[in-house]
Motif scaffolding. Structure first.
Motif, PDB file in Angstrom:
ATOM      1  N   LEU A 110     -48.488  60.818-136.731  1.00  0.00           N
ATOM      2  CA  LEU A 110     -49.193  59.277-137.121  1.00  0.00           C
ATOM      3  C   LEU A 110     -50.650  59.789-137.203  1.00  0.00           C
ATOM      4  O   LEU A 110     -51.356  58.988-137.929  1.00  0.00           O
ATOM      5  N   LEU A 111     -51.235  60.562-136.405  1.00  0.00           N
ATOM      6  CA  LEU A 111     -52.664  60.821-136.435  1.00  0.00           C
ATOM      7  C   LEU A 111     -53.004  61.281-137.698  1.00  0.00           C
ATOM      8  O   LEU A 111     -54.044  61.110-138.438  1.00  0.00           O
ATOM      9  N   ARG A 112     -52.012  62.274-138.340  1.00  0.00           N
ATOM     10  CA  ARG A 112     -52.171  63.008-139.808  1.00  0.00           C
ATOM     11  C   ARG A 112     -52.248  61.775-140.791  1.00  0.00           C
ATOM     12  O   ARG A 112     -52.863  61.656-141.882  1.00  0.00           O
ATOM     13  N   LEU A 113     -50.999  60.886-140.487  1.00  0.00           N
ATOM     14  CA  LEU A 113     -51.057  59.685-141.573  1.00  0.00           C
ATOM     15  C   LEU A 113     -52.249  58.795-141.569  1.00  0.00           C
ATOM     16  O   LEU A 113     -52.772  58.447-142.611  1.00  0.00           O
ATOM     17  N   PHE A 126     -60.446  56.806-134.886  1.00  0.00           N
ATOM     18  CA  PHE A 126     -59.461  57.852-134.825  1.00  0.00           C
ATOM     19  C   PHE A 126     -59.212  58.369-133.448  1.00  0.00           C
ATOM     20  O   PHE A 126     -57.774  58.757-132.987  1.00  0.00           O
ATOM     21  N   ILE A 127     -60.427  58.555-132.552  1.00  0.00           N
ATOM     22  CA  ILE A 127     -60.008  58.811-131.526  1.00  0.00           C
ATOM     23  C   ILE A 127     -59.465  57.760-130.502  1.00  0.00           C
ATOM     24  O   ILE A 127     -58.318  57.976-129.829  1.00  0.00           O
ATOM     25  N   SER A 128     -59.636  56.633-130.677  1.00  0.00           N
ATOM     26  CA  SER A 128     -58.913  55.493-130.034  1.00  0.00           C
ATOM     27  C   SER A 128     -57.703  55.336-130.379  1.00  0.00           C
ATOM     28  O   SER A 128     -56.657  55.262-129.578  1.00  0.00           O
ATOM     29  N   GLN A 131     -55.344  57.618-128.464  1.00  0.00           N
ATOM     30  CA  GLN A 131     -54.847  57.204-127.054  1.00  0.00           C
ATOM     31  C   GLN A 131     -54.038  55.777-127.149  1.00  0.00           C
ATOM     32  O   GLN A 131     -53.077  55.609-126.240  1.00  0.00           O
ATOM     33  N   GLU A 132     -54.283  55.211-128.119  1.00  0.00           N
ATOM     34  CA  GLU A 132     -53.476  53.997-128.397  1.00  0.00           C
ATOM     35  C   GLU A 132     -52.021  54.034-128.753  1.00  0.00           C
ATOM     36  O   GLU A 132     -51.057  53.380-128.220  1.00  0.00           O
ATOM     37  N   LEU A 133     -51.700  55.132-129.478  1.00  0.00           N
ATOM     38  CA  LEU A 133     -50.214  55.677-129.804  1.00  0.00           C
ATOM     39  C   LEU A 133     -49.393  55.862-128.595  1.00  0.00           C
ATOM     40  O   LEU A 133     -48.311  55.492-128.629  1.00  0.00           O
TER      41      LEU A 133
END
Length: 212
Positions: A110-113, A126-128, A131-133
């Motif tokens: 999901l970060l790659r997405l 992106f950083i937040s 953590q949110e995920l």
């Protein structure tokens, strides 16, 4: 994507080794129904230009010009629609699926997405999002209202109904981008289809700058 890969491999296998088995089926069909078979070693005759020699055999025409041509078009279509970037995008999208208690959830995918949408997420977001995920997946997995969802549309709707879209705005933004992806893609393809109608070979000779 696994099924797409299997389909491509089967098409390629049929292209490489399927001719003989196909001809056996054709011969059996013709024999069963008392149909005349084509002599494959004979010269191919174009029904529209019978007097003009084609210079190829029936074997070459039906094997290369017909069978191989169709299979090559199908394989090329798969490769165009499911190239490396599109394949990775779809695999990452699957990580948002709520089916089976979010069993497909994958934090790294999901970060790659989100990296596919640099204009929609700032470097700080992106950083937040990372953590949110983590908080998001723990929360929805422990909320019975999210236990029987079947698709991304249901997930988005329930996030709004429960007001969780306000608690996880970055996840919800990512979900919205994924949901409009099929519509955006279809719109682009329709534009190119329309261009094929407008930008014909004859019009190109007049001048193509207005289409560029």
């Amino acid at each position: 994507m696994s099924l797409v890969g299997s389909t491509k491999r089967q098409l390629q296998l049929f292209r490489d080794d399927g001719w003989n088995s196909l001809m056996m089926k054709v011969s059996a069909f013709c024999e069963k129904h008392e149909l005349e078979t084509v002599e494959m070693e004979a010269d191919f005759v174009d029904s529209k230009r019978r007097r003009k020699k084609t210079g190829v055999s029936n074997m070459h025409h039906y094997k290369v010009n017909c069978l191989y041509a169709v299979l090559d078009i199908q394989l090329q279509e798969f490769n165009d629609r499911f190239n490396e970037v599109n394949t990775e995008l779809l695999i990452c999208v699957a990580s948002l699926s709520p089916i089976d208690a979010f069993s497909e959830f994958d934090h790294s995918k999901l970060l790659r997405l989100s990296k596919f949408y640099p204009d929609d997420f700032s470097s700080g977001e992106f950083i937040s999002l990372e953590q949110e995920l983590s908080i998001y997946i723990d929360n929805v997995r422990n909320d019975d209202r999210f236990s029987n969802l079947k698709n991304l549309g249901d997930l988005a709707r329930l996030l709004v109904e429960t007001r969780k879209h306000m608690s996880y705005p970055l996840v919800y933004r990512l979900l919205k981008l994924v949901l409009i992806l099929p519509v955006a893609t279809a719109t682009v393809e329709r534009c190119f289809s329309a261009m094929k109608i407008i930008k014909t070979h004859r019009r190109n000779r007049i001048g193509g700058s207005i289409f560029e």
